[in-house]
Design a protein around this motif. Sequence first.
Motif, PDB file in Angstrom:
ATOM      1  N   ILE A 156       0.837  -1.204   0.000  1.00 57.42           N
ATOM      2  CA  ILE A 156       0.000   0.000   0.000  1.00 57.42           C
ATOM      3  C   ILE A 156       0.869   1.251   0.000  1.00 57.42           C
ATOM      4  O   ILE A 156       0.615   2.197  -0.764  1.00 57.42           O
ATOM      5  CB  ILE A 156      -0.964  -0.005   1.199  1.00 57.42           C
ATOM      6  CG1 ILE A 156      -2.110  -0.986   0.940  1.00 57.42           C
ATOM      7  CG2 ILE A 156      -1.515   1.395   1.479  1.00 57.42           C
ATOM      8  CD1 ILE A 156      -3.079  -1.130   2.100  1.00 57.42           C
ATOM      9  N   HIS A 157       1.893   1.271   0.825  1.00 56.90           N
ATOM     10  CA  HIS A 157       2.754   2.457   0.890  1.00 56.90           C
ATOM     11  C   HIS A 157       3.542   2.618  -0.407  1.00 56.90           C
ATOM     12  O   HIS A 157       3.703   3.749  -0.908  1.00 56.90           O
ATOM     13  CB  HIS A 157       3.711   2.370   2.077  1.00 56.90           C
ATOM     14  CG  HIS A 157       4.519   3.620   2.279  1.00 56.90           C
ATOM     15  ND1 HIS A 157       4.005   4.746   2.866  1.00 56.90           N
ATOM     16  CD2 HIS A 157       5.803   3.932   1.923  1.00 56.90           C
ATOM     17  CE1 HIS A 157       4.921   5.705   2.892  1.00 56.90           C
ATOM     18  NE2 HIS A 157       6.016   5.235   2.321  1.00 56.90           N
ATOM     19  N   ILE A 158       4.033   1.518  -0.939  1.00 59.58           N
ATOM     20  CA  ILE A 158       4.779   1.582  -2.197  1.00 59.58           C
ATOM     21  C   ILE A 158       3.893   2.156  -3.302  1.00 59.58           C
ATOM     22  O   ILE A 158       4.324   2.993  -4.106  1.00 59.58           O
ATOM     23  CB  ILE A 158       5.294   0.178  -2.573  1.00 59.58           C
ATOM     24  CG1 ILE A 158       6.336  -0.290  -1.539  1.00 59.58           C
ATOM     25  CG2 ILE A 158       5.901   0.176  -3.980  1.00 59.58           C
ATOM     26  CD1 ILE A 158       6.743  -1.742  -1.679  1.00 59.58           C
ATOM     27  N   ALA A 159       2.632   1.708  -3.356  1.00 56.34           N
ATOM     28  CA  ALA A 159       1.702   2.182  -4.381  1.00 56.34           C
ATOM     29  C   ALA A 159       1.369   3.657  -4.196  1.00 56.34           C
ATOM     30  O   ALA A 159       1.300   4.420  -5.166  1.00 56.34           O
ATOM     31  CB  ALA A 159       0.425   1.348  -4.346  1.00 56.34           C
ATOM     32  N   LEU A 160       1.157   4.080  -2.949  1.00 54.08           N
ATOM     33  CA  LEU A 160       0.837   5.479  -2.692  1.00 54.08           C
ATOM     34  C   LEU A 160       2.032   6.384  -2.972  1.00 54.08           C
ATOM     35  O   LEU A 160       1.868   7.545  -3.373  1.00 54.08           O
ATOM     36  CB  LEU A 160       0.357   5.655  -1.244  1.00 54.08           C
ATOM     37  CG  LEU A 160      -1.015   5.062  -0.930  1.00 54.08           C
ATOM     38  CD1 LEU A 160      -1.327   5.186   0.558  1.00 54.08           C
ATOM     39  CD2 LEU A 160      -2.117   5.744  -1.752  1.00 54.08           C
ATOM     40  N   THR A 161       3.232   5.854  -2.782  1.00 58.47           N
ATOM     41  CA  THR A 161       4.426   6.619  -3.126  1.00 58.47           C
ATOM     42  C   THR A 161       4.523   6.821  -4.635  1.00 58.47           C
ATOM     43  O   THR A 161       4.931   7.895  -5.109  1.00 58.47           O
ATOM     44  CB  THR A 161       5.688   5.906  -2.602  1.00 58.47           C
ATOM     45  OG1 THR A 161       5.597   5.775  -1.171  1.00 58.47           O
ATOM     46  CG2 THR A 161       6.946   6.694  -2.929  1.00 58.47           C
ATOM     47  N   ALA A 162       4.119   5.788  -5.405  1.00 55.82           N
ATOM     48  CA  ALA A 162       4.086   5.919  -6.865  1.00 55.82           C
ATOM     49  C   ALA A 162       3.061   6.979  -7.277  1.00 55.82           C
ATOM     50  O   ALA A 162       3.300   7.780  -8.199  1.00 55.82           O
ATOM     51  CB  ALA A 162       3.752   4.577  -7.511  1.00 55.82           C
ATOM     52  N   PHE A 163       1.926   7.007  -6.593  1.00 58.15           N
ATOM     53  CA  PHE A 163       0.906   8.034  -6.825  1.00 58.15           C
ATOM     54  C   PHE A 163       1.460   9.414  -6.497  1.00 58.15           C
ATOM     55  O   PHE A 163       1.288  10.379  -7.267  1.00 58.15           O
ATOM     56  CB  PHE A 163      -0.314   7.731  -5.945  1.00 58.15           C
ATOM     57  CG  PHE A 163      -1.362   8.813  -5.931  1.00 58.15           C
ATOM     58  CD1 PHE A 163      -2.299   8.905  -6.949  1.00 58.15           C
ATOM     59  CD2 PHE A 163      -1.431   9.723  -4.878  1.00 58.15           C
ATOM     60  CE1 PHE A 163      -3.286   9.891  -6.930  1.00 58.15           C
ATOM     61  CE2 PHE A 163      -2.405  10.715  -4.850  1.00 58.15           C
ATOM     62  CZ  PHE A 163      -3.334  10.796  -5.881  1.00 58.15           C
ATOM     63  N   GLN A 164       2.141   9.508  -5.374  1.00 56.91           N
ATOM     64  CA  GLN A 164       2.755  10.768  -4.947  1.00 56.91           C
ATOM     65  C   GLN A 164       3.716  11.284  -6.022  1.00 56.91           C
ATOM     66  O   GLN A 164       3.653  12.461  -6.408  1.00 56.91           O
ATOM     67  CB  GLN A 164       3.518  10.522  -3.637  1.00 56.91           C
ATOM     68  CG  GLN A 164       4.295  11.704  -3.096  1.00 56.91           C
ATOM     69  CD  GLN A 164       5.125  11.301  -1.877  1.00 56.91           C
ATOM     70  OE1 GLN A 164       5.879  10.329  -1.928  1.00 56.91           O
ATOM     71  NE2 GLN A 164       4.969  12.032  -0.796  1.00 56.91           N
TER      72      GLN A 164
END
Length: 368
Positions: free
Chosen positions: A48-56
């Motif tokens: 989840i954090h890895i994906a949200l970092t990609a979004f960021q």
Amino acid sequence: MGDSIYKRKICLCILLTLLCFTLGGCMGNEAKRRIVRIGHNQSTSHPIHIALTAFQDYVNENLGDRYVVEVYPSELLGSQTDMVQLTQTGAIDFCVASNAILETFSKNYEIFNLPYLFASTQAYHHVMDDPAVTGPIFDSTKKAGFLAVTWLDAGTRNFYTINRPIESPADLKGLKIRVQQSPTNIEMMRLLGGSATPMGFGEVYTALQSGIIDGAENNEMALTDNGHGDVCKYYSYDMHQMVPDILIGNRMFLEGLSKEEQAVFEEGFQIVNRVEREEWVKAVERAKKRAEEEQKVTFLYPDQKPFVEACQLLHHKVLDGTPQLKPVYEAIQAYNQQYPSSAGDANIEPSEAGKEREQDPSGKGNNG
């Protein structure tokens, strides 16, 4: 208790700081850029954090002159319930919420909490990728002040216990099992013969360690990322639920975006969905290997049929109480017929689930 109080104080300090920035703005160029805050309850190594970092990265790259996305992991902005409420009010803009919490805001989310709803992981993924099925559910919290913008794979939920292997529903009798704070999950445990103990996820490790509860139910990552495998030595693949996590956004923020900005954010939501699902397959395989080799957790593969039979009553109860879910339920059954479980699918290994998704082109679908 002391850790909990300390954590809440830290969260309060962060929220007060965020409020000051929101009200007072920033100096220089930062004053022109809107900070977009996203909270979740997982570690920085979690999919989840890895994906949200990609979004960021994507939003900052494409709209960096207007927005600065900041991701806050590990309940830094409070528990999931706290973060949903903050997203409602607009104090933060997005958060990842469990389906169980969203059930308390809209009964439409009850459908995804039903045990043994999906015949296979393929059926599950196709349902979640179908906006005709999920769209009305995702929009059902408009009046509550937030909308679902994409779903996140959370694998299958299974029972894990300290010292009693679970190979049939009878083995749950007399055990206190942590469940999510959801009426559907509480009733599921009653039907299976266990004693449901609802509590926040952040409290589970201490409750297991102190013997307040005898076990819990979650995916494999809870064993390693959250240390539950240090205490619980049996993990049973009864596969009672395939429940998505949901990324929700503040309604006012989403509706205030220009068409250009909406397009960028929409692409960002698709990136979150795609990256999280790709990372999930790898993370589950790593978690199981570590749990077996380092934490000495024993993985069990019980006959699923007795568990399924015990929970069927709950399907009827939810559909009778929420008639608007019947068309959704029927659509899911159609996908179940199209993608039935194969021989031995009830005892599917995580690595096999990953292979199944890789072979399924729609497994990398958009945010539907």
